[in-house]
Design a protein around this motif. Structure first.
Motif, PDB file in Angstrom:
ATOM      1  N   UNK A  81       0.843  -1.201   0.000  1.00  0.00           N
ATOM      2  CA  UNK A  81       0.000   0.000   0.000  1.00  0.00           C
ATOM      3  C   UNK A  81       0.874   1.246   0.000  1.00  0.00           C
ATOM      4  N   UNK A  82       1.878   1.258   0.837  1.00  0.00           N
ATOM      5  CA  UNK A  82       2.755   2.426   0.929  1.00  0.00           C
ATOM      6  C   UNK A  82       3.550   2.616  -0.360  1.00  0.00           C
ATOM      7  N   UNK A  83       3.905   1.506  -1.030  1.00  0.00           N
ATOM      8  CA  UNK A  83       4.686   1.614  -2.265  1.00  0.00           C
ATOM      9  C   UNK A  83       3.885   2.231  -3.397  1.00  0.00           C
ATOM     10  N   UNK A  84       2.555   2.124  -3.332  1.00  0.00           N
ATOM     11  CA  UNK A  84       1.728   2.720  -4.385  1.00  0.00           C
ATOM     12  C   UNK A  84       1.130   4.060  -3.941  1.00  0.00           C
ATOM     13  N   UNK A  85       1.608   4.551  -2.804  1.00  0.00           N
ATOM     14  CA  UNK A  85       1.277   5.906  -2.390  1.00  0.00           C
ATOM     15  C   UNK A  85      -0.076   6.090  -1.753  1.00  0.00           C
ATOM     16  N   UNK A  86      -0.723   5.009  -1.303  1.00  0.00           N
ATOM     17  CA  UNK A  86      -1.998   5.123  -0.594  1.00  0.00           C
ATOM     18  C   UNK A  86      -1.752   5.052   0.902  1.00  0.00           C
ATOM     19  N   UNK A  87      -2.817   5.285   1.688  1.00  0.00           N
ATOM     20  CA  UNK A  87      -2.724   5.256   3.146  1.00  0.00           C
ATOM     21  C   UNK A  87      -3.236   3.912   3.654  1.00  0.00           C
ATOM     22  N   UNK A  88      -2.408   3.190   4.400  1.00  0.00           N
ATOM     23  CA  UNK A  88      -2.805   1.907   4.969  1.00  0.00           C
ATOM     24  C   UNK A  88      -3.488   2.126   6.314  1.00  0.00           C
ATOM     25  N   UNK A 105     -12.132   2.159   8.071  1.00  0.00           N
ATOM     26  CA  UNK A 105     -11.812   3.048   6.963  1.00  0.00           C
ATOM     27  C   UNK A 105     -12.421   4.422   7.131  1.00  0.00           C
ATOM     28  N   UNK A 106     -13.690   4.473   7.504  1.00  0.00           N
ATOM     29  CA  UNK A 106     -14.372   5.759   7.682  1.00  0.00           C
ATOM     30  C   UNK A 106     -13.772   6.544   8.848  1.00  0.00           C
ATOM     31  N   UNK A 107     -13.456   5.839   9.938  1.00  0.00           N
ATOM     32  CA  UNK A 107     -12.878   6.516  11.100  1.00  0.00           C
ATOM     33  C   UNK A 107     -11.523   7.139  10.791  1.00  0.00           C
ATOM     34  N   UNK A 108     -10.836   6.618   9.780  1.00  0.00           N
ATOM     35  CA  UNK A 108      -9.498   7.112   9.456  1.00  0.00           C
ATOM     36  C   UNK A 108      -9.504   8.363   8.582  1.00  0.00           C
ATOM     37  N   UNK A 109     -10.660   8.738   8.042  1.00  0.00           N
ATOM     38  CA  UNK A 109     -10.709   9.826   7.074  1.00  0.00           C
ATOM     39  C   UNK A 109     -10.585  11.193   7.751  1.00  0.00           C
ATOM     40  N   UNK A 110      -9.940  12.128   7.091  1.00  0.00           N
ATOM     41  CA  UNK A 110      -9.812  13.474   7.665  1.00  0.00           C
ATOM     42  C   UNK A 110     -11.144  14.214   7.649  1.00  0.00           C
ATOM     43  N   UNK A 111     -11.275  15.204   8.491  1.00  0.00           N
ATOM     44  CA  UNK A 111     -12.512  15.968   8.614  1.00  0.00           C
ATOM     45  C   UNK A 111     -12.889  16.705   7.339  1.00  0.00           C
TER      46      UNK A 111
END
Length: 395
Positions: A81-88, A105-111
Motif C-alpha cells: 500500500x505504501x509503495x503505491x502511495x496510498x494510506x494503509x 476506513x471511515x474513522x481514518x478519514x480526515x474531517x
C-alpha cells in the motif's frame, strides 16, 4: 430512457462551492480471500496487482485521499500500500467481517472530506468514469447516499456522505451491518455504462475471466453498448444498421489481418456498432463521438466522429478507414455498391456546389480505401466473393 440533457447535467460538477470538499476512496482489502485460495489484493492484474489497479482507478477518478483497509497479511500488504502511495489503515477486528473494515476506513478519514466511495478490492473492473458519475451525482444532488446502476441493478461503489459517518461508526455490525444502517436513509442512483460495477471476484475462474476482460476494458461490451444506445435514445433500426456495418467491417479487417495489418478488432466492432448512436440529431457524428468520450470510451471518439467524413482524407488502412468504408457499403441493413450508396446524394445536392464537393470528397476517400485494399492482392481472405467483387467494381 435517459435524456441527453439530463445526463449532461449529472456528469459535469457545478462550479466550486461548499459541496466540493474532497471525496475520499476507502478500499476494503482486509479479508481472508478464503474462496480464492490466494490473497486477492496481491493477485496479478494488468501492469501490477489487483489492489494497485483499484487504487489507480480511484485516483484517475479524482478521489482523494485513498485509504486502504488492511487486516489479513497486514505486514505484507502495508508495504505494498505504501509503495503505491496510498494510506494503509489497519483493522484489528478484520476477522469479524466487512462491517468492521468499513468502520475502520471511515474513522481514518480526515474531517475535510465530504464523503467517501466505498470500494471492495475484489470489484476491480469498475471504470474511473463510473466513479466520476457517482461523485458528480452526489455533488449535484447534495446526496447522502448514491449508488451506480447498470442494467437495472445496483452496483459498486456507493458514495457515502459525511453525514452518515456517525451512524455507521456507532453501529455494532448486528442486524445487517452497514447495509441495514444505510437503508434507513434516502438514496440517489445514477445510470452508468459499466458492467464491471456488478462483477466481483471471489474464485480463481473469476480472476481469470476478469484478466481476460481487462485486455479490452477500454471498449464497451455488448451489454454496455445496449446501455449506451438506451441512454442516447437510439432507434432500433439504427442499431440494426450498426450491426450490419460491424459485420462487414469485421470481414474486411479479418482479411487484412492475413496481410499483417495492425488492427484492433475490438475497436472496429464497437466503433461500427455505435457509429450512429446519435443519429437523428444535428451533427450526429461529432455528437456521438463526444458522448462516448464523456461516458467513458474515448478510444472510439475518432472512429465515430469520422464515420461520415474523414477529417484529413484517407491516410492509411486503420480502424477509422474500415468503419468509414463499411458504413458507405451498407444502406439500412443491406450491403450495396458505392455507386448505389452515393447516387441519391449526387442528385439531392446537384444544385448545391459546396455540399456536392463534400459528397465527391467522401466518395473519393471511399475509393481510395478500396484501392488500398486491392493493392494487397484484391483477393482478401475471409471476405465473401460477392463483397470482393463489389470492392473491385467500386475501384
Amino acid at each position: 430512457m435517459m435524456d441527453l440533457a439530463q445526463t449532461d447535467t449529472l456528469e459535469r460538477p457545478a462550479s466550486r462551492n461548499k459541496h466540493e470538499a474532497p471525496i475520499a476512496a476507502v478500499i476494503l482489502s482486509a479479508g481472508l480471500s478464503s474462496r480464492m485460495g490466494a490473497f486477492k489484493p496481491l493477485l496479478p492484474f494488468g501492469d501490477g496487482t489487483v489492489l494497485r489497479h483499484v487504487v489507480q482507478v480511484a485516483r484517475q477518478a479524482g478521489a482523494e485521499p485513498v485509504h486502504v483497509v488492511i487486516g489479513h497479511k497486514a505486514k505484507e500488504l502495508r508495504s505494498h500500500v505504501e509503495s503505491i502511495g496510498a494510506v494503509a489503515v489497519y483493522n484489528r477486528d478484520y476477522e469479524s467481517g466487512m462491517f468492521s473494515s468499513i468502520k475502520a476506513g471511515i474513522a481514518s478519514l480526515p474531517q475535510m472530506v465530504a464523503g467517501c466511495l466505498l470500494m471492495p478490492v475484489d470489484i476491480p473492473l469498475v471504470r474511473p468514469t463510473t466513479l466520476k458519475r457517482v461523485m458528480a451525482k452526489a455533488r449535484h444532488a447534495d446526496a447522502l447516499l448514491v449508488h451506480p446502476v447498470f442494467d437495472g441493478l445496483i452496483g459498486h461503489p456507493p458514495f457515502i456522505a459525511r453525514g452518515l459517518f456517525e451512524g455507521l461508526l456507532a453501529g455494532d455490525g448486528q442486524e445487517g451491518g452497514a447495509a441495514s444502517i444505510l437503508s434507513r436513509h434516502a438514496s440517489e442512483t445514477i445510470a452508468v455504462f459499466d458492467s464491471g460495477c456488478l462483477r466481483d471476484m471471489d474464485y480463481p475462474e473469476e480472476h481469470a475471466e476478469q484478466l481476460a476482460v481487462l485486455q479490452n476494458h477500454h471498449l464497451p461490451d455488448e451489454r454496455e453498448c445496449e446501455a449506451l444506445f438506451d441512454a442516447a435514445g437510439t432507434p432500433q433500426s439504427v442499431r440494426r444498421h450498426g450491426q450490419a456495418v460491424a459485420k462487414l467491417a469485421n470481414l474486411l479487417a479479418s482479411g487484412l489481418l492475413e496481410h499483417k495489418q495492425d488492427l484492433d478488432m475490438g475497436q472496429i466492432t464497437a466503433g461500427a456498432l455505435l457509429h450512429d448512436i446519435a443519429k437523428g440529431r444535428p451533427q450526429h457524428a461529432s455528437l456521438g463521438a463526444e458522448l462516448l468520450a464523456e461516458w467513458g470510451f474515448p478510444a472510439l471518439h475518432n472512429i465515430v466522429g469520422q464515420h461520415m467524413a474523414l477529417a484529413n482524407g484517407y491516410q492509411r488502412l486503420d480502424e477509422i478507414a474500415l468503419v468509414y468504408l463499411a458504413d458507405k457499403l451498407v444502406s439500412g441493413e443491406e450491403i450495396v455498391g458505392l455507386e448505389q450508396r452515393f447516387a441519391p446524394a449526387f442528385v439531392r445536392f446537384a444544385d448545391q456546389p459546396d455540399a456536392l464537393a463534400g459528397v465527391r470528397k467522401r466518395l473519393s476517400d471511399a475509393l481510395a480505401i478500396v484501392a488500398a485494399i486491392n493493392t494487397l492482392g484484391g483477393d482478401v481472405p475471409g471476405v465473401p466473393i460477392e463483397i470482393r467483387n463489389m470492392l473491385e467494381a467500386a475501384s
